[in-house]
Design a protein around this motif. Structure first.
Motif, PDB file in Angstrom:
ATOM      1  N   GLY A  95      48.918  23.467  23.688  1.00 19.71           N
ATOM      2  CA  GLY A  95      49.235  24.763  23.092  1.00 19.71           C
ATOM      3  C   GLY A  95      48.762  24.793  21.656  1.00 19.71           C
ATOM      4  N   GLY A  96      49.073  25.864  20.954  1.00 18.68           N
ATOM      5  CA  GLY A  96      48.664  25.955  19.551  1.00 18.68           C
ATOM      6  C   GLY A  96      48.223  27.356  19.204  1.00 18.68           C
ATOM      7  N   TYR A  97      47.469  27.479  18.093  1.00 18.80           N
ATOM      8  CA  TYR A  97      46.967  28.793  17.717  1.00 18.80           C
ATOM      9  C   TYR A  97      45.453  28.740  17.575  1.00 18.80           C
ATOM     10  CZ  TYR A  97      46.417  27.245  12.849  1.00 18.80           C
ATOM     11  OH  TYR A  97      46.035  26.586  11.704  1.00 18.80           O
ATOM     12  N   ASP A  98      44.822  29.899  17.599  1.00 19.24           N
ATOM     13  CA  ASP A  98      43.371  29.993  17.652  1.00 19.24           C
ATOM     14  C   ASP A  98      42.752  29.777  16.274  1.00 19.24           C
ATOM     15  OD1 ASP A  98      40.811  30.465  18.402  1.00 19.24           O
ATOM     16  OD2 ASP A  98      41.125  32.497  19.150  1.00 19.24           O
ATOM     17  N   LYS A  99      41.783  28.856  16.188  1.00 19.03           N
ATOM     18  CA  LYS A  99      41.024  28.629  14.953  1.00 19.03           C
ATOM     19  C   LYS A  99      39.609  29.207  15.052  1.00 19.03           C
ATOM     20  CE  LYS A  99      43.217  24.390  13.221  1.00 19.03           C
ATOM     21  NZ  LYS A  99      42.956  22.978  12.829  1.00 19.03           N
ATOM     22  N   ASN A 100      39.406  30.094  15.988  1.00 17.13           N
ATOM     23  CA  ASN A 100      38.093  30.714  16.205  1.00 17.13           C
ATOM     24  C   ASN A 100      37.043  29.687  16.591  1.00 17.13           C
ATOM     25  OD1 ASN A 100      39.169  33.245  15.443  1.00 17.13           O
ATOM     26  ND2 ASN A 100      38.807  32.790  13.285  1.00 17.13           N
ATOM     27  N   ILE A 101      37.426  28.707  17.418  1.00 14.27           N
ATOM     28  CA  ILE A 101      36.524  27.652  17.876  1.00 14.27           C
ATOM     29  C   ILE A 101      36.428  27.721  19.399  1.00 14.27           C
ATOM     30  CG2 ILE A 101      36.101  25.160  17.902  1.00 14.27           C
ATOM     31  CD1 ILE A 101      37.938  24.961  15.456  1.00 14.27           C
ATOM     32  N   SER A 102      35.233  27.474  19.924  1.00 16.42           N
ATOM     33  CA  SER A 102      35.020  27.516  21.373  1.00 16.42           C
ATOM     34  C   SER A 102      35.823  26.412  22.073  1.00 16.42           C
ATOM     35  CB  SER A 102      33.531  27.334  21.685  1.00 16.42           C
ATOM     36  OG  SER A 102      33.332  27.137  23.072  1.00 16.42           O
ATOM     37  N   TYR A 103      36.363  26.755  23.246  1.00 18.94           N
ATOM     38  CA  TYR A 103      37.105  25.789  24.065  1.00 18.94           C
ATOM     39  C   TYR A 103      36.237  25.177  25.158  1.00 18.94           C
ATOM     40  CZ  TYR A 103      41.320  27.606  21.848  1.00 18.94           C
ATOM     41  OH  TYR A 103      42.265  27.957  20.928  1.00 18.94           O
ATOM     42  N   ASP A 104      34.950  25.499  25.164  1.00 26.16           N
ATOM     43  CA  ASP A 104      34.063  25.041  26.238  1.00 26.16           C
ATOM     44  C   ASP A 104      34.082  23.525  26.401  1.00 26.16           C
ATOM     45  OD1 ASP A 104      33.437  27.656  26.565  1.00 26.16           O
ATOM     46  OD2 ASP A 104      31.387  27.533  25.798  1.00 26.16           O
ATOM     47  N   GLU A 105      34.124  22.796  25.264  1.00 21.74           N
ATOM     48  CA  GLU A 105      34.028  21.338  25.314  1.00 21.74           C
ATOM     49  C   GLU A 105      35.205  20.708  26.062  1.00 21.74           C
ATOM     50  OE1 GLU A 105      32.628  17.782  22.276  1.00 21.74           O
ATOM     51  OE2 GLU A 105      33.627  19.545  21.479  1.00 21.74           O
ATOM     52  N   MET A 106      36.352  21.387  26.019  1.00 24.53           N
ATOM     53  CA  MET A 106      37.545  20.844  26.687  1.00 24.53           C
ATOM     54  C   MET A 106      37.513  21.047  28.195  1.00 24.53           C
ATOM     55  SD  MET A 106      40.839  21.792  24.342  1.00 24.53           S
ATOM     56  CE  MET A 106      41.987  21.184  25.575  1.00 24.53           C
ATOM     57  N   ALA A 107      36.709  21.985  28.654  1.00 24.72           N
ATOM     58  CA  ALA A 107      36.784  22.402  30.061  1.00 24.72           C
ATOM     59  C   ALA A 107      36.462  21.253  31.026  1.00 24.72           C
ATOM     60  CB  ALA A 107      35.850  23.576  30.305  1.00 24.72           C
ATOM     61  N   LYS A 108      35.378  20.525  30.752  1.00 21.69           N
ATOM     62  CA  LYS A 108      34.941  19.485  31.693  1.00 21.69           C
ATOM     63  C   LYS A 108      35.968  18.374  31.855  1.00 21.69           C
ATOM     64  CE  LYS A 108      31.094  16.448  32.871  1.00 21.69           C
ATOM     65  NZ  LYS A 108      29.759  15.936  32.477  1.00 21.69           N
TER      66      LYS A 108
END
Length: 383
Positions: free
Chosen positions: A364-377
């Motif tokens: 959880g947390g708050y958005d820092k305007n960074i892509s989450y793509d790297e976490m997906a895999k």
């Protein structure tokens, strides 16, 4: 006796001083300056009633001049020296205006670097800087060096300046906020990596990267810069270095650039192809932490005064930093880890990749305007 520190305090006694923010580092600074009868005004967005009782009592008891509340910076006019808090960037319009008028904008940690008679080692990076700083500090202490720990962690060190000597070593964790526009750099600087972070505060990714560079921008020819050769951004900084450059990497290459450097290779931390530390015997987990050890050893290799066996023993006893892949306990065969300091997707990515076992992820947390793509895999593969 630290003559540079005493001279600086005496100089401040003739100045009109503003201190912005009552953070961990600025409160001890205020107490020193008030004790020295300096002309100090405190600026903070909190009202006295919102501060801790002991802090508000100290302000009242010492009749400290204040500018507090929502529009607290509107009174920032006519000061000679301004100590900003790390979160108050020098690009703030009020600081820019005062700087144009001739005010010196500085921070507590910048003055520590300027005034300390000790060797200064600074560590920064988007991830791993706290762990690397802690590892480096513990290795030095394990080898018997009298060492101070400060910056983002440890003790506010301005209050320790008068007791420091040339025989001490100061280890500092430095954020982009602290480094930005700094006029001095540590004698030995380490950059673990750079990836998007704090873009909700910095004006751009370029500004964030440039802020990190201040850790070596003001180094001299005799200073040392330690860089991550695996990082596409950090690996290029060697071209701008004024002093000597050392590199660490995930695995050795047939390159002279890695000669006489600690690198990670086939489960071992090696030095010139000699296996020094077996990573399977360490309390720390994950390749990212083993690279943090490599970075630390490259920074202080001139200070290593123990055998390879002794060094391996010191490193093997180093525990993780709280909230960073911190082992909590095991219940019914399930191991619980606290990785709550992983506040960006790439930090979480590194934590997930430290495990081969199946993972249940609570995030959880708050958005820092960074892509989450790297976490997906790794989430799809491991969780």
């Amino acid at each position: 006796m630290n003559k540079k520190y005493i001279s600086y305090i005496n100089e401040l006694k003739t100045k009109k001083i503003a201190i912005i923010g009552l953070g961990v580092s600025n409160l001890p600074l205020i107490k020193i300056l008030i004790n020295e009868k300096c002309d100090v005004t405190l600026f903070d967005n909190k009202e006295l009633s919102d501060m801790e009782e002991s802090t508000s009592k100290y302000i009242k008891d010492n009749n400290i001049k204040t500018s507090l509340g929502t529009n607290y910076l509107e009174n920032l006019v006519g000061f000679d020296v301004i100590f900003r808090s790390p979160s108050m960037l020098p690009t703030n319009k009020y600081l820019v205006e005062e700087s144009k008028r001739g005010a010196i904008i500085t921070t507590e940690i910048e003055q520590v670097i300027k005034l300390s008679p000790s060797k200064i080692i600074g560590i920064t990076g988007s991830k791993g800087k706290t762990t690397t700083t802690t590892i480096l500090y513990n290795i030095l202490v394990g080898m018997g060096y009298s060492t101070y720990l400060g910056g983002n962690i440890g003790t506010p060190l301005f209050s320790k300046l008068d007791e420091m000597t040339k025989d001490n070593i100061v280890v500092l964790e430095l954020s982009s906020f602290q480094l930005m526009n700094m006029e001095v750099s540590p004698n030995i600087s380490v950059i673990t990596n750079i990836s998007p972070d704090h873009l909700d505060v910095h004006g751009s990714y370029e500004e964030y990267i440039d802020a990190k560079k201040y850790i070596f921008k003001n180094q001299s020819k005799s200073d040392i810069l330690v860089l991550n050769l695996d990082d596409n951004i950090v690996s290029t900084f060697g071209e701008e270095a004024k002093g000597s450059v050392r590199y660490f990497k995930n695995k050795s290459l047939d390159k002279s650039i890695l000669k006489d450097n600690y690198v990670l290779e086939n489960g071992y931390i090696t030095y010139n192809d000699e296996q020094i530390i077996d990573t399977s015997k360490l309390l720390l987990r994950g390749n990212h932490n083993y690279l943090n050890i490599c970075a630390s050893l490259n920074a202080i290799k001139d200070y290593i005064n123990v055998s390879n066996e002794g060094l391996a023993e010191i490193v093997s006893n180093i525990k993780g930093v709280p909230h960073r892949l911190e082992f909590v306990r095991e219940i019914n065969g399930v191991k619980w880890y606290n990785d709550s300091a992983s506040t960006t997707p790439d930090k979480s990515y590194a934590g997930l990749n430290a495990f081969d076992e199946p993972i249940i992820l609570i995030a959880g947390g708050y958005d820092k305007n960074i892509s989450y793509d790297e976490m997906a895999k790794p989430i799809l593969e491991k969780c």
